[in-house]
Design a protein around this motif. Structure first.
Motif, PDB file in Angstrom:
ATOM      1  N   LYS A  52      -6.351  18.802 -13.886  1.00 38.39           N
ATOM      2  CA  LYS A  52      -7.506  18.848 -12.997  1.00 38.39           C
ATOM      3  C   LYS A  52      -7.707  17.597 -12.148  1.00 38.39           C
ATOM      4  N   ILE A  53      -7.226  16.459 -12.586  1.00 44.51           N
ATOM      5  CA  ILE A  53      -7.698  15.204 -12.018  1.00 44.51           C
ATOM      6  C   ILE A  53      -7.278  14.972 -10.571  1.00 44.51           C
ATOM      7  N   VAL A  54      -6.062  15.347 -10.208  1.00 45.38           N
ATOM      8  CA  VAL A  54      -5.610  15.121  -8.833  1.00 45.38           C
ATOM      9  C   VAL A  54      -6.460  15.923  -7.851  1.00 45.38           C
ATOM     10  N   GLN A  55      -6.731  17.181  -8.175  1.00 41.42           N
ATOM     11  CA  GLN A  55      -7.566  18.001  -7.305  1.00 41.42           C
ATOM     12  C   GLN A  55      -8.998  17.466  -7.237  1.00 41.42           C
ATOM     13  N   LEU A  56      -9.468  16.864  -8.316  1.00 40.76           N
ATOM     14  CA  LEU A  56     -10.807  16.280  -8.302  1.00 40.76           C
ATOM     15  C   LEU A  56     -10.872  15.061  -7.380  1.00 40.76           C
ATOM     16  N   VAL A  57      -9.817  14.254  -7.396  1.00 40.95           N
ATOM     17  CA  VAL A  57      -9.767  13.103  -6.485  1.00 40.95           C
ATOM     18  C   VAL A  57      -9.800  13.590  -5.035  1.00 40.95           C
ATOM     19  N   ILE A  58      -8.975  14.588  -4.736  1.00 42.71           N
ATOM     20  CA  ILE A  58      -8.932  15.140  -3.377  1.00 42.71           C
ATOM     21  C   ILE A  58     -10.293  15.718  -2.982  1.00 42.71           C
ATOM     22  N   LYS A  59     -10.907  16.445  -3.905  1.00 47.06           N
ATOM     23  CA  LYS A  59     -12.207  17.065  -3.634  1.00 47.06           C
ATOM     24  C   LYS A  59     -13.281  16.008  -3.388  1.00 47.06           C
ATOM     25  N   ALA A  60     -13.283  14.953  -4.203  1.00 44.29           N
ATOM     26  CA  ALA A  60     -14.281  13.896  -4.053  1.00 44.29           C
ATOM     27  C   ALA A  60     -14.129  13.189  -2.703  1.00 44.29           C
ATOM     28  N   LEU A  61     -12.895  12.897  -2.312  1.00 44.04           N
ATOM     29  CA  LEU A  61     -12.656  12.252  -1.017  1.00 44.04           C
ATOM     30  C   LEU A  61     -13.130  13.142   0.128  1.00 44.04           C
ATOM     31  N   HIS A  62     -12.872  14.435   0.000  1.00 40.08           N
ATOM     32  CA  HIS A  62     -13.290  15.387   1.037  1.00 40.08           C
ATOM     33  C   HIS A  62     -14.820  15.459   1.130  1.00 40.08           C
ATOM     34  N   GLU A  63     -15.479  15.568  -0.037  1.00 41.44           N
ATOM     35  CA  GLU A  63     -16.942  15.659  -0.046  1.00 41.44           C
ATOM     36  C   GLU A  63     -17.582  14.389   0.521  1.00 41.44           C
ATOM     37  N   ALA A  64     -16.959  13.250   0.281  1.00 40.59           N
ATOM     38  CA  ALA A  64     -17.503  11.972   0.750  1.00 40.59           C
ATOM     39  C   ALA A  64     -17.138  11.676   2.195  1.00 40.59           C
ATOM     40  N   GLY A  65     -16.279  12.508   2.789  1.00 44.39           N
ATOM     41  CA  GLY A  65     -15.870  12.292   4.171  1.00 44.39           C
ATOM     42  C   GLY A  65     -14.963  11.096   4.351  1.00 44.39           C
ATOM     43  N   ILE A  66     -14.147  10.819   3.349  1.00 43.18           N
ATOM     44  CA  ILE A  66     -13.240   9.665   3.404  1.00 43.18           C
ATOM     45  C   ILE A  66     -11.844  10.146   3.768  1.00 43.18           C
ATOM     46  N   GLN A  67     -11.432   9.899   5.006  1.00 46.86           N
ATOM     47  CA  GLN A  67     -10.110  10.307   5.469  1.00 46.86           C
ATOM     48  C   GLN A  67      -9.047   9.247   5.203  1.00 46.86           C
ATOM     49  N   ASP A  68      -9.468   7.983   5.197  1.00 42.40           N
ATOM     50  CA  ASP A  68      -8.532   6.877   5.004  1.00 42.40           C
ATOM     51  C   ASP A  68      -8.996   6.023   3.828  1.00 42.40           C
ATOM     52  N   PRO A  69      -8.618   6.415   2.597  1.00 41.98           N
ATOM     53  CA  PRO A  69      -9.111   5.706   1.411  1.00 41.98           C
ATOM     54  C   PRO A  69      -8.775   4.209   1.408  1.00 41.98           C
ATOM     55  N   GLU A  70      -7.612   3.860   1.926  1.00 39.22           N
ATOM     56  CA  GLU A  70      -7.190   2.456   1.890  1.00 39.22           C
ATOM     57  C   GLU A  70      -8.143   1.566   2.682  1.00 39.22           C
ATOM     58  N   LYS A  71      -8.735   2.117   3.735  1.00 36.30           N
ATOM     59  CA  LYS A  71      -9.644   1.342   4.574  1.00 36.30           C
ATOM     60  C   LYS A  71     -11.111   1.583   4.239  1.00 36.30           C
ATOM     61  N   MET A  72     -11.425   2.773   3.731  1.00 36.87           N
ATOM     62  CA  MET A  72     -12.830   3.129   3.536  1.00 36.87           C
ATOM     63  C   MET A  72     -13.326   2.892   2.113  1.00 36.87           C
ATOM     64  N   LEU A  73     -12.403   2.695   1.166  1.00 38.45           N
ATOM     65  CA  LEU A  73     -12.783   2.362  -0.209  1.00 38.45           C
ATOM     66  C   LEU A  73     -12.572   0.872  -0.453  1.00 38.45           C
ATOM     67  N   ASP A  74     -13.395   0.312  -1.353  1.00 38.46           N
ATOM     68  CA  ASP A  74     -13.275  -1.102  -1.693  1.00 38.46           C
ATOM     69  C   ASP A  74     -12.711  -1.326  -3.085  1.00 38.46           C
ATOM     70  N   GLY A  75     -12.677  -0.277  -3.907  1.00 38.07           N
ATOM     71  CA  GLY A  75     -12.146  -0.442  -5.250  1.00 38.07           C
ATOM     72  C   GLY A  75     -12.028   0.884  -5.980  1.00 38.07           C
ATOM     73  N   ILE A  76     -11.200   0.878  -7.029  1.00 39.77           N
ATOM     74  CA  ILE A  76     -11.000   2.046  -7.896  1.00 39.77           C
ATOM     75  C   ILE A  76     -11.447   1.667  -9.305  1.00 39.77           C
ATOM     76  N   ALA A  77     -12.268   2.511  -9.905  1.00 39.33           N
ATOM     77  CA  ALA A  77     -12.764   2.241 -11.259  1.00 39.33           C
ATOM     78  C   ALA A  77     -12.357   3.366 -12.203  1.00 39.33           C
ATOM     79  N   HIS A  78     -12.209   3.015 -13.467  1.00 36.40           N
ATOM     80  CA  HIS A  78     -11.921   4.026 -14.486  1.00 36.40           C
ATOM     81  C   HIS A  78     -12.580   3.612 -15.791  1.00 36.40           C
ATOM     82  N   THR A  79     -12.754   4.564 -16.677  1.00 33.86           N
ATOM     83  CA  THR A  79     -13.335   4.286 -17.987  1.00 33.86           C
ATOM     84  C   THR A  79     -12.296   3.591 -18.865  1.00 33.86           C
ATOM     85  N   LYS A  80     -12.640   2.394 -19.331  1.00 32.62           N
ATOM     86  CA  LYS A  80     -11.769   1.649 -20.246  1.00 32.62           C
ATOM     87  C   LYS A  80     -11.962   2.149 -21.679  1.00 32.62           C
TER      88      LYS A  80
END
Length: 336
Positions: A52-80
């Motif tokens: 499920k996770i890859v499709q969730l990443v794609i879906k989240a980016l689409h819902e947020a309107g982020i076309q260029d993650p490298e420029k529009m995101l500032d960081g990636i977080a995950h549960t440690k």
């Protein structure tokens, strides 16, 4: 503006959330539902998350309107952590992969801190006592001197785990969740079974309660003395009363006039009602959220990471690890 993508997958929920300066831009989630009478195992849960996770990443980016993650995101977080190791590893691998691909910093987050900071964001609670109740954790928490201090906790089973296991015993469905189905059954319960009430100082214990209701309760059920609904009602009333008692003690000790409920079990309307009554008697305010933010979700990881990022906390990919045991009070809360 700071925009963080967060990935959560410590148990049977996998979610990807995106937060920009305190605004939730996206928060899709998928749940692994085990067959009737079974719990979710780490290997099967991890397989679900991988699917499920890859499709969730794609879906989240689409819902947020982020076309260029490298420029529009500032960081990636995950549960440690804390959580189940195999599912945690799935999410960490994906977080490391996209952080490297998009050349972004990575921020490992404590799952419990994620719940607290999401609750504070959504409700506007300032400095509350926190009752954190979920499938894997049960803690009463208060902030002091850059730590979330644990006033009381379970010494064995988490409250959600206790409810889940009893639901499986009486063959309640896991869809949408065992705890939810117990809550609905309890509304129809009329006859109260006296169950051990186990508080040890500021800590609670649920294993003996579970053993009691699985033996004496099921015997009474077979004999027609009680219904399933009666047992759900009795169990829920008893363990929630225990939780409210130790929470009130913490509020009395700290002098706090705010209570925040977080974690999956905090969605339970009966628990919220009991907490509200207690707070009204103390002239305090209660803060709670609905299932969008109570239940494990990616946005809560993104929000905690957002605060950490602004405080200068981030990691490198080679030092990004997961751990099944990562206590709330191990985190230096430098952002407060």
């Amino acid at each position: 503006m700071v925009c963080i993508l967060g990935i959560e997958g410590s148990a049977n929920k996998v979610g990807v959330g995106i937060i920009r300066d305190g605004e939730v831009l996206a928060n899709p989630r998928e749940t692994f539902i085990a067959p009737l009478g079974e719990g979710f195992r780490p290997s099967e849960t991890a397989q679900h998350h991988r699917q499920k996770i890859v499709q969730l990443v794609i879906k989240a980016l689409h819902e947020a309107g982020i076309q260029d993650p490298e420029k529009m995101l500032d960081g990636i977080a995950h549960t440690k952590g804390p959580g189940m190791n195999a599912p945690l590893q799935v999410c960490a691998v994906v977080a490391r992969t996209i952080a490297l691909s998009w050349n972004l910093p990575i921020i490992p987050v404590n799952h419990c801190i994620g719940h607290i900071e999401m609750g504070r964001l959504i409700t506007g609670a300032d400095n509350p006592v926190v009752l954190y109740v979920s499938g894997g954790n049960t803690q009463v928490i208060s902030y002091s001197a850059q730590k979330y201090r644990i006033f009381g906790e379970t010494i064995d089973l988490a409250v959600g785990n206790c409810l889940d296991r009893f639901a499986r015993t009486i063959r309640l469905s896991n869809d949408p969740s065992p705890g939810y189905n117990i809550e609905q059954a309890a509304k129809k319960g009329k006859k109260f079974l006296q169950i051990p009430y186990t508080i040890k100082g500021m800590d609670v214990s649920f294993s003996g309660i579970l053993a009691f209701i699985e033996s004496k309760g099921l015997e009474a059920l077979r004999n027609g003395l009680y219904t399933k609904e009666d047992l759900c009602f009795s169990l829920q009333e008893t363990i929630f009363s225990m939780l409210i008692e130790i929470t009130e003690r913490a509020m009395a000790h700290t002098g706090s006039k705010e209570l925040l409920l977080v974690g999956g079990v905090a969605c339970n309307l009966r628990l919220q009602e009991m907490a509200r009554i207690m707070c009204e008697e103390r002239r305090a305010k209660i803060f709670a959220t609905d299932e969008r933010f109570c239940i494990d979700n990616g946005a809560m990881i993104a929000q905690a990471a957002y605060l950490m990022f602004n405080a200068g906390l981030q990691s490198t990919v080679d030092k990004t690890t997961t751990t099944q045991r990562y206590r709330t009070d191990q985190v230096n809360v430098v952002w407060r």
